[in-house]
Design an enzyme around this catalytic site. Structure first.
Site, PDB file in Angstrom:
ATOM      1  N   ASP A   1      -8.928  -6.240  -4.593  1.00  0.00           N
ATOM      2  CA  ASP A   1      -8.523  -4.942  -4.038  1.00  0.00           C
ATOM      3  C   ASP A   1      -9.072  -3.830  -4.929  1.00  0.00           C
ATOM      4  O   ASP A   1      -8.593  -3.627  -6.038  1.00  0.00           O
ATOM      5  CB  ASP A   1      -6.981  -4.881  -3.978  1.00  0.00           C
ATOM      6  CG  ASP A   1      -6.479  -3.597  -3.334  1.00  0.00           C
ATOM      7  OD1 ASP A   1      -7.295  -2.696  -3.053  1.00  0.00           O
ATOM      8  OD2 ASP A   1      -5.248  -3.502  -3.112  1.00  0.00           O
TER       9      ASP A   1
ATOM     10  N   HIS B   1      -8.156  -4.895  -0.178  1.00  0.00           N
ATOM     11  CA  HIS B   1      -6.846  -4.271  -0.014  1.00  0.00           C
ATOM     12  C   HIS B   1      -6.052  -4.908   1.125  1.00  0.00           C
ATOM     13  O   HIS B   1      -4.833  -5.029   1.059  1.00  0.00           O
ATOM     14  CB  HIS B   1      -7.046  -2.774   0.240  1.00  0.00           C
ATOM     15  CG  HIS B   1      -5.780  -1.978   0.257  1.00  0.00           C
ATOM     16  ND1 HIS B   1      -4.891  -1.988  -0.794  1.00  0.00           N
ATOM     17  CD2 HIS B   1      -5.253  -1.153   1.192  1.00  0.00           C
ATOM     18  CE1 HIS B   1      -3.866  -1.202  -0.494  1.00  0.00           C
ATOM     19  NE2 HIS B   1      -4.061  -0.680   0.699  1.00  0.00           N
ATOM     20  N   ASP B   2      -6.759  -5.330   2.168  1.00  0.00           N
ATOM     21  CA  ASP B   2      -6.090  -5.945   3.322  1.00  0.00           C
ATOM     22  C   ASP B   2      -5.423  -7.282   2.994  1.00  0.00           C
ATOM     23  O   ASP B   2      -4.713  -7.833   3.837  1.00  0.00           O
ATOM     24  CB  ASP B   2      -7.092  -6.151   4.466  1.00  0.00           C
ATOM     25  CG  ASP B   2      -7.132  -4.965   5.415  1.00  0.00           C
ATOM     26  OD1 ASP B   2      -6.294  -4.055   5.237  1.00  0.00           O
ATOM     27  OD2 ASP B   2      -7.990  -4.943   6.307  1.00  0.00           O
TER      28      ASP B   2
ATOM     29  N   SER C   1       0.833  -1.195   0.000  1.00  0.00           N
ATOM     30  CA  SER C   1       0.000   0.000   0.000  1.00  0.00           C
ATOM     31  C   SER C   1       0.881   1.265   0.000  1.00  0.00           C
ATOM     32  O   SER C   1       1.785   1.385  -0.832  1.00  0.00           O
ATOM     33  CB  SER C   1      -0.933  -0.055   1.212  1.00  0.00           C
ATOM     34  OG  SER C   1      -1.897   0.939   1.148  1.00  0.00           O
TER      35      SER C   1
ATOM     36  N   ARG D   1     -11.643   5.969  10.607  1.00  0.00           N
ATOM     37  CA  ARG D   1     -11.170   4.590  10.543  1.00  0.00           C
ATOM     38  C   ARG D   1     -12.258   3.646  10.028  1.00  0.00           C
ATOM     39  O   ARG D   1     -11.989   2.725   9.266  1.00  0.00           O
ATOM     40  CB  ARG D   1     -10.711   4.144  11.939  1.00  0.00           C
ATOM     41  CG  ARG D   1     -10.164   2.741  11.986  1.00  0.00           C
ATOM     42  CD  ARG D   1      -8.988   2.590  11.038  1.00  0.00           C
ATOM     43  NE  ARG D   1      -8.358   1.284  11.174  1.00  0.00           N
ATOM     44  CZ  ARG D   1      -7.314   0.888  10.461  1.00  0.00           C
ATOM     45  NH1 ARG D   1      -6.802   1.706   9.561  1.00  0.00           N
ATOM     46  NH2 ARG D   1      -6.792  -0.292  10.638  1.00  0.00           N
TER      47      ARG D   1
END
Lengths: 205, 375
Positions: free
Chosen positions: B319, B352-353, B154, B224
């Site tokens: 992602d 994405h994680d 990232s 968050r």
């Protein structure tokens, strides 16, 4: 983890040697559908080439990594848009043509990206295949080891068929090699006696 | 297969750097400190060093645990350790907290030596280029002239790329994972909503909340929660939470009902307790500003002309925050410059994680790539 060195591909794959003979030392190569990367590794070790493989299959990708070659995971059917025009000395399609959906498209992309294209494929016109068709069955042979229902080969062709396609795609054939199933050169009646065909071609200007 | 283990108990270290850092913004930091951790041994030739660059909410604690706290596992412990893909039996691995962070390196909550008070809102905006410059100072401190590899996911992948542009001779390999050559408008939009959530929190006090002995918890929590949604995929959320209800039935009110609501609030609360709101603003700005092609009229290939490193670029199919297409743009620029590059598009449903998890053959590929690096 130990990396046992692979046995010399030259012994195992005379078709690699046939391709290597056409490659100028130090050339820049793109190997489409590069499988486990052993052809590119062989060309790197014997011809000092720099290049990339293109491969879609994850298992093969991992083998390419272990063979220490550059590989780009990409679907050939989607074209070669990551690669600039005229950016390679040779673009190789080794025993992959017959499994492609967009056969014309890939030949045109090879002509765009490379100065020369090299294609190898199993000759469907071989007499053994013809005999099997006459006897009422789809051929199964050393170069076509699959049954009709599980084969990845969807666009099989003969030497004559491929040469017609080249004509249609404005590809000028520079050289041809035909091999028997024992990897011996076949000069007499190649479309009937040949098992593996190799073509080197360029864009007709 | 060799057994993989944890690096075990680790201790952070600090370096004070008194050489002024000229920032991209035109401002400068006269002096600063960086907190970092190292794993494995630096060899005699100093040729086995690896730098791990962290993403938005990461830090220097990459692997191992802190003494007396076995839950304090580093954020990339599955990747870094003895016998792991980035093998600390072979490599000397460094994790560093970036400037502007809130885990020990100089940041908004640090004391500004000019005023004797916390920086707060006056901490300068830092960029990926500035971070690379600070990391280069750390490398000098550790006696590392060239890294075997610089690795990041990232925002960390952006730093790995920037290294190859700013210090081409100092990076032999760059592993750029789930990254992008620049943010899209959609990405910047998400970041700005997150920033607005923080900045409109009444407890934010224009960034000087330290002086009021309070925290903009609500804003940071919302930021968050929003970010977290974008790090997951629709499929992974559906698989993990679906429409499950906490109490098994609708309550026709606005309290937490669905499991996903509960999960996001929990993640938001946890984060708001641990992270600094000003650092969050800075990290998102660094993301927004990253665009190495900008100085070359948008030509990424031209930007990479300086690079010499070998690259591994990895993306993940699900992602959507930094999609595979963004990684392909990077690959194209590297190919245009005839650099050694391999590219893997890993099948994963985790969004994405994914880069922090172990989908499909991801770790095997990284391991195989690292195994080929000579030291």
């Amino acid at each position: 983890m130990t990396n046992t060195p692979a046995p010399s591909p030259l012994v195992l794959r005379p078709d690699f040697a046939a391709i290597a003979e056409w490659i100028k030392p130090g050339a820049k190569i793109l190997d489409l559908g590069c499988g486990d990367g052993s052809l590119l590794r062989y060309l790197r070790d014997t011809r000092d080439v720099f290049g990339y493989g293109v491969e879609i299959d994850e298992t093969n990708l991992l083998k390419c990594f272990r063979n220490g070659i550059n590989v780009i995971q990409n679907d050939l059917e989607a074209g070669l848009s990551s690669f600039a025009s005229d950016s390679f000395d040779y673009v190789i399609l080794s025993q992959t043509l017959q499994a492609m959906r967009h056969t014309e498209g890939i030949i045109q992309e090879m002509l765009r990206v490379g100065n020369e294209g090299i294609v190898s494929f199993p000759n469907f016109g071989n007499w053994k295949n013809r005999m099997q068709v006459i006897s009422g069955h789809m051929p199964v042979s050393e170069t076509l080891p699959y049954r009709w229902y599980n084969t990845p080969n969807i666009h099989l062709c003969t030497l004559d068929d491929f040469e017609e396609l080249c004509q249609q795609c404005d590809a000028r054939i520079l050289e041809r090699k035909v091999m028997s199933n024992h990897y011996r050169p076949v000069n007499f009646l190649p479309n009937l006696r040949g098992m593996l065909a190799f073509y080197r071609f360029e864009r007709r200007t | 297969m060799q057994e993989s283990k944890s690096v075990g108990v680790v201790t952070p270290q600090y370096v004070q750097i008194d050489k002024p850092l000229q920032l991209k913004s035109g401002l400068s930091l006269e002096s600063y400190h960086l907190v970092y951790e190292t794993y494995g041994q630096l060899n005699a030739a100093h040729s086995n060093a690896i730098l791990i660059c962290h993403a938005l909410s990461g830090n220097h604690h990459v692997a191992g645990v802190y003494a007396g706290n076995e839950k304090s596992v580093g954020w990339w412990d599955n990747m870094v350790g003895p016998g792991k893909p980035i093998d600390t039996d072979r490599f000397f691995v460094i994790g560093v907290n970036n400037l502007g962070g809130c885990h020990g390196s100089t940041g908004p909550a640090s004391i500004d030596p000019r005023t004797g008070k916390q920086y707060g809102a006056s901490f300068p905006v830092v960029t990926v280029e500035d971070w690379v410059e600070a990391q280069a100072q750390l490398a000098e401190h550790l006696g590392i002239e060239q890294f075997s590899a610089i690795v990041g996911g990232s925002l960390g992948g952006m730093q790995a790329m920037q290294w190859t542009l700013d210090y081409p001779e100092k990076v032999r390999h760059a592993l750029v994972i789930a990254a992008a050559p620049k943010l899209t408008a959609q990405n910047i939009a998400f970041n700005d909503v997150a920033r607005q959530a923080i900045m409109t929190d009444q407890e934010f006090y224009g960034g000087n909340f330290y002086a009021y002995d309070t925290l903009p918890r609500r804003g940071l929590r919302l930021a968050r929660m929003l970010g977290h949604i974008t790090y997951l995929s629709d499929d992974s959320m559906a698989a993990k939470f679906g429409r499950s209800l906490r109490k098994g039935e609708l309550s026709f009110g606005f309290d937490v009902e669905f499991e996903i609501e509960s999960y996001l609030r929990y993640q938001g609360d946890k984060f708001a307790d641990l992270f600094d709101a000003n650092s969050y603003l800075l990290m998102t700005k660094a993301l927004d500003y990253f665009d190495p092609a900008a100085a070359y009229g948008g030509d990424l290939s031209a930007a990479f002309r300086a690079a010499k490193a070998n690259f591994l670029v990895v993306s993940f199919t699900s992602d959507w925050r930094f999609s595979p297409q963004r990684s392909q743009e990077i690959v194209k620029a590297l190919l245009d410059n005839e650099l050694s590059v391999s590219y893997a598009e890993i099948s994963s449903s985790h969004g994405h994680d994914s880069f922090l998890m172990e989908p499909s053959c991801y770790h095997q590929l990284v391991r195989a790539y690292m195994d080929n690096i000579t030291i």
